[in-house]
Motif scaffolding. Structure first.
Motif, PDB file in Angstrom:
ATOM      1  N   SER A  93       0.866  -1.191  -0.091  1.00 45.02           N
ATOM      2  CA  SER A  93      -0.295   0.135  -0.027  1.00 45.02           C
ATOM      3  C   SER A  93       0.796   1.235  -0.098  1.00 45.02           C
ATOM      4  O   SER A  93       0.670   2.515  -0.588  1.00 45.02           O
ATOM      5  CB  SER A  93      -0.865  -0.009   1.068  1.00 45.02           C
ATOM      6  OG  SER A  93      -0.268  -0.079   2.195  1.00 45.02           O
ATOM      7  N   GLU A  94       1.919   1.435   0.861  1.00 50.92           N
ATOM      8  CA  GLU A  94       2.760   2.453   0.642  1.00 50.92           C
ATOM      9  C   GLU A  94       3.358   2.662  -0.619  1.00 50.92           C
ATOM     10  O   GLU A  94       3.342   4.029  -0.963  1.00 50.92           O
ATOM     11  CB  GLU A  94       3.953   2.184   1.791  1.00 50.92           C
ATOM     12  CG  GLU A  94       3.706   2.606   3.179  1.00 50.92           C
ATOM     13  CD  GLU A  94       4.859   2.609   4.009  1.00 50.92           C
ATOM     14  OE1 GLU A  94       5.948   2.462   3.547  1.00 50.92           O
ATOM     15  OE2 GLU A  94       4.596   2.989   5.348  1.00 50.92           O
ATOM     16  N   LEU A  95       3.822   1.805  -1.549  1.00 50.82           N
ATOM     17  CA  LEU A  95       4.510   1.959  -2.689  1.00 50.82           C
ATOM     18  C   LEU A  95       3.306   2.416  -3.507  1.00 50.82           C
ATOM     19  O   LEU A  95       3.498   3.316  -4.377  1.00 50.82           O
ATOM     20  CB  LEU A  95       5.117   0.653  -3.462  1.00 50.82           C
ATOM     21  CG  LEU A  95       6.299   0.231  -2.570  1.00 50.82           C
ATOM     22  CD1 LEU A  95       6.794  -0.983  -3.161  1.00 50.82           C
ATOM     23  CD2 LEU A  95       7.412   1.019  -2.712  1.00 50.82           C
ATOM     24  N   ARG A 220      10.065   6.911  12.208  1.00 53.22           N
ATOM     25  CA  ARG A 220      10.532   6.893  10.895  1.00 53.22           C
ATOM     26  C   ARG A 220      10.495   8.271  10.474  1.00 53.22           C
ATOM     27  O   ARG A 220       9.732   9.422  10.838  1.00 53.22           O
ATOM     28  CB  ARG A 220       9.630   5.938  10.078  1.00 53.22           C
ATOM     29  CG  ARG A 220       8.071   6.372  10.045  1.00 53.22           C
ATOM     30  CD  ARG A 220       7.273   5.438   9.101  1.00 53.22           C
ATOM     31  NE  ARG A 220       5.906   5.641   9.321  1.00 53.22           N
ATOM     32  CZ  ARG A 220       4.929   5.017   8.425  1.00 53.22           C
ATOM     33  NH1 ARG A 220       5.520   4.024   7.768  1.00 53.22           N
ATOM     34  NH2 ARG A 220       3.812   5.398   8.300  1.00 53.22           N
ATOM     35  N   LEU A 221      11.556   8.701   9.256  1.00 52.84           N
ATOM     36  CA  LEU A 221      11.610   9.922   8.812  1.00 52.84           C
ATOM     37  C   LEU A 221      10.834   9.998   7.716  1.00 52.84           C
ATOM     38  O   LEU A 221      10.536  11.111   6.994  1.00 52.84           O
ATOM     39  CB  LEU A 221      13.133   9.968   8.485  1.00 52.84           C
ATOM     40  CG  LEU A 221      13.998  10.080   9.737  1.00 52.84           C
ATOM     41  CD1 LEU A 221      15.400  10.332   9.216  1.00 52.84           C
ATOM     42  CD2 LEU A 221      13.658  11.337  10.780  1.00 52.84           C
ATOM     43  N   PHE A 222      10.511   8.765   6.982  1.00 47.47           N
ATOM     44  CA  PHE A 222       9.931   8.691   5.306  1.00 47.47           C
ATOM     45  C   PHE A 222       8.482   8.037   5.629  1.00 47.47           C
ATOM     46  O   PHE A 222       8.319   7.316   6.296  1.00 47.47           O
ATOM     47  CB  PHE A 222      11.072   7.870   4.345  1.00 47.47           C
ATOM     48  CG  PHE A 222      12.221   8.512   4.612  1.00 47.47           C
ATOM     49  CD1 PHE A 222      12.592   9.413   3.551  1.00 47.47           C
ATOM     50  CD2 PHE A 222      13.160   8.347   5.293  1.00 47.47           C
ATOM     51  CE1 PHE A 222      13.689  10.158   3.168  1.00 47.47           C
ATOM     52  CE2 PHE A 222      14.679   8.982   4.990  1.00 47.47           C
ATOM     53  CZ  PHE A 222      14.952   9.872   3.991  1.00 47.47           C
ATOM     54  N   ARG A 223       7.867   8.572   4.450  1.00 48.44           N
ATOM     55  CA  ARG A 223       6.535   7.851   4.400  1.00 48.44           C
ATOM     56  C   ARG A 223       6.407   6.534   3.686  1.00 48.44           C
ATOM     57  O   ARG A 223       5.382   5.698   3.514  1.00 48.44           O
ATOM     58  CB  ARG A 223       5.722   8.798   3.308  1.00 48.44           C
ATOM     59  CG  ARG A 223       5.469  10.267   4.283  1.00 48.44           C
ATOM     60  CD  ARG A 223       4.653  10.971   3.115  1.00 48.44           C
ATOM     61  NE  ARG A 223       3.368  10.870   2.954  1.00 48.44           N
ATOM     62  CZ  ARG A 223       2.335  11.411   2.441  1.00 48.44           C
ATOM     63  NH1 ARG A 223       2.912  12.446   1.614  1.00 48.44           N
ATOM     64  NH2 ARG A 223       1.168  11.017   2.163  1.00 48.44           N
ATOM     65  N   SER A 224       7.556   6.080   3.170  1.00 49.99           N
ATOM     66  CA  SER A 224       7.456   4.658   2.336  1.00 49.99           C
ATOM     67  C   SER A 224       9.092   4.070   2.688  1.00 49.99           C
ATOM     68  O   SER A 224       9.977   4.655   3.082  1.00 49.99           O
ATOM     69  CB  SER A 224       7.327   4.624   1.040  1.00 49.99           C
ATOM     70  OG  SER A 224       8.159   5.444   0.374  1.00 49.99           O
TER      71      SER A 224
END
Length: 224
Positions: A93-95, A220-224
Motif C-alpha cells: 500500500s505504501e508503494l 520513521r523519517l519517511f513515508r515509505s
C-alpha cells in the motif's frame, strides 16, 4: 537528438528541487536500514543495484516508454492501461500511495504552470509518477531515450540521498555510489527499451518485505 531547451526541461524535471515530495519517500530503504540489512556503502550498492536491475529495468522503465508513446500519439486509453498496470505492479500500500501522490503532485504542478491536459490527473486514481513524467517529457520535446535515462537517474539520486541520511553515509560515499551506479544506467535503459509487452514484470522480495514492514515501523523519517 535532444535540443538545448529540451535538455534544460529534462534537468528541471529530474531535479530533487521539483516540488512533488519525493524527498518524503525511501521505498523501504528506511526499514531495511532499521532491520540491519543495510549498514554501509557496500550494502547500499548491492540493494540499489538489485532494485535497478529487477524492478526499474523490468517494470518502471518499459512502462514509462509505453506511456511516452501513448502520450505522443494521443492515445488516452493506452495511457490509462499502462498506468493501471504500473499501479498493479506495486506490491504494498505504501508503494502504491507513493506513486499516486507523486504523480498527482506533478500533475498539479504542471497544471499550475498552465500546461493543458493535466487537470484531470490531479485526482485520478490511475495517476503515477511515470504517467505524468512521460506527459511532461512529450510536452517539452524531450526524446524518449533521454526521458527514460532521466527518470532512472532521478530515482537513483533520491535513493542515494535517502541512504546518506539513513545508513548514514558521508557525502563523498554518496557521490561515489552515484558515479558507480549511474555508469550502469545506459545499459539498463537499452535493456528496458527492448523488453516486449509480455515480458514486463518482476518482483524483489526484499523490497516488498521492507516496504510492508515499514508500514508498522514505530519511528520513521519517511513515508515509505
Amino acid at each position: 537528438m535532444v535540443t538545448d531547451l529540451a535538455l534544460l526541461r529534462l534537468l528541471q524535471l529530474v531535479s530533487p528541487g521539483l516540488p512533488i515530495g519525493m524527498f518524503c519517500y525511501s521505498q523501504g530503504l528506511e526499514r531495511a536500514v532499521d532491520d540491519g540489512w543495510i549498514s554501509n556503502a557496500s550494502d547500499t550498492d548491492e540493494w540499489l543495484n538489485g532494485l535497478m536491475a529487477i524492478c526499474l529495468t523490468r517494470i518502471d522503465l518499459p512502462i514509462l516508454a509505453r506511456l511516452y508513446d501513448a502520450w505522443e500519439c494521443g492515445n488516452v486509453e493506452s495511457v490509462e492501461y499502462w498506468s493501471r498496470t504500473l499501479i498493479a505492479c506495486r506490491e504494498t500500500s505504501e508503494l502504491r500511495a507513493e506513486d499516486r501522490h507523486t504523480g498527482q503532485a506533478l500533475a498539479r504542478l504542471l497544471d499550475s504552470m498552465d500546461i493543458a491536459g493535466m487537470q484531470p490527473w490531479i485526482r485520478k486514481p490511475e495517476a503515477t509518477l511515470a504517467t505524468v513524467f512521460a506527459f511532461a517529457a512529450v510536452n517539452w520535446g524531450v526524446p524518449k531515450r533521454e526521458t527514460v535515462i532521466g527518470y532512472l537517474w532521478s530515482w537513483l539520486e533520491n535513493q542515494v540521498l535517502c541512504a546518506v541520511k539513513l545508513v548514514p553515509l558521508g557525502q563523498v560515499a554518496g557521490q561515489r555510489l552515484l558515479i558507480e551506479l549511474a555508469g550502469k544506467i545506459p545499459a539498463l535503459v537499452n535493456e528496458a527499451l527492448s523488453i516486449a509487452d509480455h515480458d514486463i514484470g518482476g518482483s524483489a522480495f526484499g523490497l516488498t518485505l521492507a516496504s510492508s514492514r515499514h508500514e508498522m515501523q514505530y519511528s520513521r523519517l519517511f513515508r515509505s
